[in-house]
Write a protein that holds these residues in place. Structure first.
Motif, PDB file in Angstrom:
ATOM      1  N   LEU A 129       0.836  -1.211   0.000  1.00 53.18           N
ATOM      2  CA  LEU A 129       0.000   0.000   0.000  1.00 53.18           C
ATOM      3  C   LEU A 129       0.868   1.257   0.000  1.00 53.18           C
ATOM      4  O   LEU A 129       0.557   2.245  -0.674  1.00 53.18           O
ATOM      5  N   LEU A 130       1.971   1.196   0.746  1.00 54.62           N
ATOM      6  CA  LEU A 130       2.912   2.327   0.763  1.00 54.62           C
ATOM      7  C   LEU A 130       3.490   2.537  -0.639  1.00 54.62           C
ATOM      8  O   LEU A 130       3.565   3.657  -1.141  1.00 54.62           O
ATOM      9  N   TYR A 131       3.837   1.437  -1.266  1.00 55.69           N
ATOM     10  CA  TYR A 131       4.476   1.451  -2.587  1.00 55.69           C
ATOM     11  C   TYR A 131       3.564   2.092  -3.635  1.00 55.69           C
ATOM     12  O   TYR A 131       4.017   2.826  -4.508  1.00 55.69           O
ATOM     13  N   ILE A 132       2.244   1.819  -3.540  1.00 50.89           N
ATOM     14  CA  ILE A 132       1.344   2.407  -4.537  1.00 50.89           C
ATOM     15  C   ILE A 132       0.839   3.794  -4.102  1.00 50.89           C
ATOM     16  O   ILE A 132      -0.018   4.380  -4.747  1.00 50.89           O
ATOM     17  N   GLY A 133       1.357   4.282  -2.982  1.00 50.60           N
ATOM     18  CA  GLY A 133       1.006   5.647  -2.573  1.00 50.60           C
ATOM     19  C   GLY A 133      -0.298   5.753  -1.803  1.00 50.60           C
ATOM     20  O   GLY A 133      -0.896   6.820  -1.736  1.00 50.60           O
ATOM     21  N   GLN A 134      -0.765   4.620  -1.228  1.00 49.74           N
ATOM     22  CA  GLN A 134      -1.990   4.657  -0.420  1.00 49.74           C
ATOM     23  C   GLN A 134      -1.730   4.018   0.947  1.00 49.74           C
ATOM     24  O   GLN A 134      -2.328   2.999   1.287  1.00 49.74           O
ATOM     25  N   PRO A 135      -0.803   4.593   1.714  1.00 49.12           N
ATOM     26  CA  PRO A 135      -0.380   3.915   2.944  1.00 49.12           C
ATOM     27  C   PRO A 135      -1.489   3.763   3.979  1.00 49.12           C
ATOM     28  O   PRO A 135      -2.269   4.688   4.186  1.00 49.12           O
ATOM     29  N   VAL A 168      15.104  -2.784   4.837  1.00 47.80           N
ATOM     30  CA  VAL A 168      13.643  -2.832   4.717  1.00 47.80           C
ATOM     31  C   VAL A 168      13.009  -1.933   5.776  1.00 47.80           C
ATOM     32  O   VAL A 168      11.900  -1.431   5.602  1.00 47.80           O
ATOM     33  N   ILE A 169      13.717  -1.697   6.871  1.00 43.78           N
ATOM     34  CA  ILE A 169      13.156  -0.893   7.963  1.00 43.78           C
ATOM     35  C   ILE A 169      13.300   0.606   7.694  1.00 43.78           C
ATOM     36  O   ILE A 169      12.401   1.375   7.978  1.00 43.78           O
ATOM     37  N   VAL A 170      14.440   1.032   7.159  1.00 38.29           N
ATOM     38  CA  VAL A 170      14.675   2.472   7.021  1.00 38.29           C
ATOM     39  C   VAL A 170      14.887   2.902   5.559  1.00 38.29           C
ATOM     40  O   VAL A 170      14.045   3.604   4.980  1.00 38.29           O
ATOM     41  N   GLY A 171      15.993   2.502   4.973  1.00 40.48           N
ATOM     42  CA  GLY A 171      16.399   3.065   3.685  1.00 40.48           C
ATOM     43  C   GLY A 171      15.371   2.883   2.574  1.00 40.48           C
ATOM     44  O   GLY A 171      15.041   3.838   1.853  1.00 40.48           O
ATOM     45  N   ARG A 172      14.876   1.649   2.438  1.00 42.67           N
ATOM     46  CA  ARG A 172      13.982   1.354   1.312  1.00 42.67           C
ATOM     47  C   ARG A 172      12.647   2.095   1.408  1.00 42.67           C
ATOM     48  O   ARG A 172      12.240   2.751   0.452  1.00 42.67           O
ATOM     49  N   PRO A 173      11.934   2.000   2.569  1.00 44.98           N
ATOM     50  CA  PRO A 173      10.672   2.747   2.629  1.00 44.98           C
ATOM     51  C   PRO A 173      10.877   4.262   2.531  1.00 44.98           C
ATOM     52  O   PRO A 173      10.050   4.971   1.947  1.00 44.98           O
ATOM     53  N   LEU A 174      11.994   4.747   3.062  1.00 45.84           N
ATOM     54  CA  LEU A 174      12.259   6.192   2.981  1.00 45.84           C
ATOM     55  C   LEU A 174      12.423   6.619   1.521  1.00 45.84           C
ATOM     56  O   LEU A 174      11.914   7.660   1.102  1.00 45.84           O
ATOM     57  N   ALA A 175      13.119   5.778   0.748  1.00 46.13           N
ATOM     58  CA  ALA A 175      13.310   6.091  -0.677  1.00 46.13           C
ATOM     59  C   ALA A 175      11.961   6.157  -1.391  1.00 46.13           C
ATOM     60  O   ALA A 175      11.707   7.082  -2.176  1.00 46.13           O
ATOM     61  N   ILE A 176      11.082   5.204  -1.103  1.00 48.42           N
ATOM     62  CA  ILE A 176       9.745   5.198  -1.730  1.00 48.42           C
ATOM     63  C   ILE A 176       9.003   6.484  -1.343  1.00 48.42           C
ATOM     64  O   ILE A 176       8.451   7.184  -2.190  1.00 48.42           O
TER      65      ILE A 176
END
Ligand code: NAD
Length: 293
Positions: A129-135, A168-176
């Motif tokens: 959901l975060l990835y598609i912009g609907q967290p 997966v905890i910090v860098g990746r979601p922050l980039a998204i």
């Protein structure tokens, strides 16, 4: 002199606002939000982190339960415990504190938590959901970084951001979150990691540098261009006999070298760390809102 991105004072303000919202729920006869933090084993750092979450909950009037399981808990026993909390309607948020003992698979355990209660935003459904912009929820540390910058008027939109660390905890979601369209996003994002060839060069071209690595003073003064915004996520312990605990916390940035060049800098401690807890509290509120009877 750089503006200090003071996460401690901002988080106190956020917590005060949340406390008002908790009181409003109570005044409307709604059940108080409740967080359960599950811990397997006795990892000292985990116990400290859980205590910080408990303190925040108690201050805000959010119910809290520290659900402790022994180190040798099996996968099936843990599944059973998570299912019990998933089905408990009085609990709105559930987190399973990492690291888990090595015989348990973190990703499998994250999938056990009901997506509606997954206040860490680790469940694949919530990541999607975060990835598609609907967290449904915002990952706590990544959202903490973004809110800290925005609160001090540093909008990432259109800027070149270099994130160091791809976890997966910090860098990746922050980039998204920083690349998607909308509030706190719209940046041009580069993600660097342990295999990046010339980290210094990547950083020198950045308007915003966000190290989330766990290497003391990795980011040097001459890696940072004049006027850059530097948000240090790293937490490292340096032995220090003058401290009660025998150590002091430092970040991934050589603060004394970087601060004179930066437009703004988040210190360690007192920067992103307290923001992470404040966002967690807002996620618990959000979870309580999702689970209305
Ligand atoms: P991690 O170990 O999962 O990931 C570290 C990342 O850094 C990896 O992607 C790796 O590729 C990269 N890396 C390692 N060495 C590198 C190097 N020399 N150059 C460039 N990249 C390198 O760690 P994590 O869970 O993402 O945590 C990172 C740091 O952030 C730790 O210090 C942790 O304590 C801290 N942290 C802080 C908060 C907070 O609330 N402030 C929350 C989570 C993590």
């Amino acid at each position: 002199m750089a503006v200090i991105l003071d996460g401690k004072s901002l988080s106190l303000k956020m917590r005060a606002d949340l406390k008002v919202k908790v009181s409003e729920r109570e005044a409307h006869g709604l059940p108080l939000p409740h967080l359960t933090a599950m811990q397997v084993g006795d990892n000292h750092a985990s116990t400290v982190y859980i205590k910080a979450k408990q303190n925040a909950c108690e201050e805000l009037g959010i119910g809290f339960n520290h659900y402790k399981l022994p180190e040798q808990t099996t996968r099936e026993e843990l599944r059973h415990a998570v299912k019990e909390v998933n089905e408990d309607r009085s609990v709105h948020g559930l987190l399973v504190q990492s690291p888990l003992p090595s015989h348990l698979d973190e990703i499998e355990v994250q999938r056990m938590v009901s997506p509606d209660k997954d206040v860490d935003c680790f469940h694949p459904e919530n990541v999607g959901l975060l990835y598609i912009g609907q967290p449904r929820f915002r990952p706590c540390t990544a959202a903490g970084v973004i809110e800290l910058m925005l609160a001090y008027g540093f909008n990432p939109a259109g800027k070149k951001a270099v994130i160091i660390g791809r976890s997966v905890i910090v860098g990746r979601p922050l980039a998204i979150m920083m690349m998607i369209k909308g509030r706190g996003g719209d940046a041009t994002v580069t993600v660097c990691h342990s295999r990046t060839q010339d980290l210094a060069k990547e950083c020198r071209s950045a308007d915003i540098i966000i190290p989330a690595v766990g290497v003391t003073e990795l980011v040097k003064g001459d890696w940072v261009k004049e006027g850059a915004v530097v948000v240090d996520v790293g937490i490292n312990r340096l032995p220090d006999a003058s401290k009660k605990l025998g150590y002091r916390l430092v970040g991934d940035v050589a603060f004394n070298e970087v601060e004179p060049k930066a437009a703004a800098i988040a210190p360690v401690p007192g920067g992103v760390g307290p923001m992470t807890v404040a966002i967690l509290m807002s996620n618990v509120m959000r979870a309580a809102g999702y689970q209305v009877d």
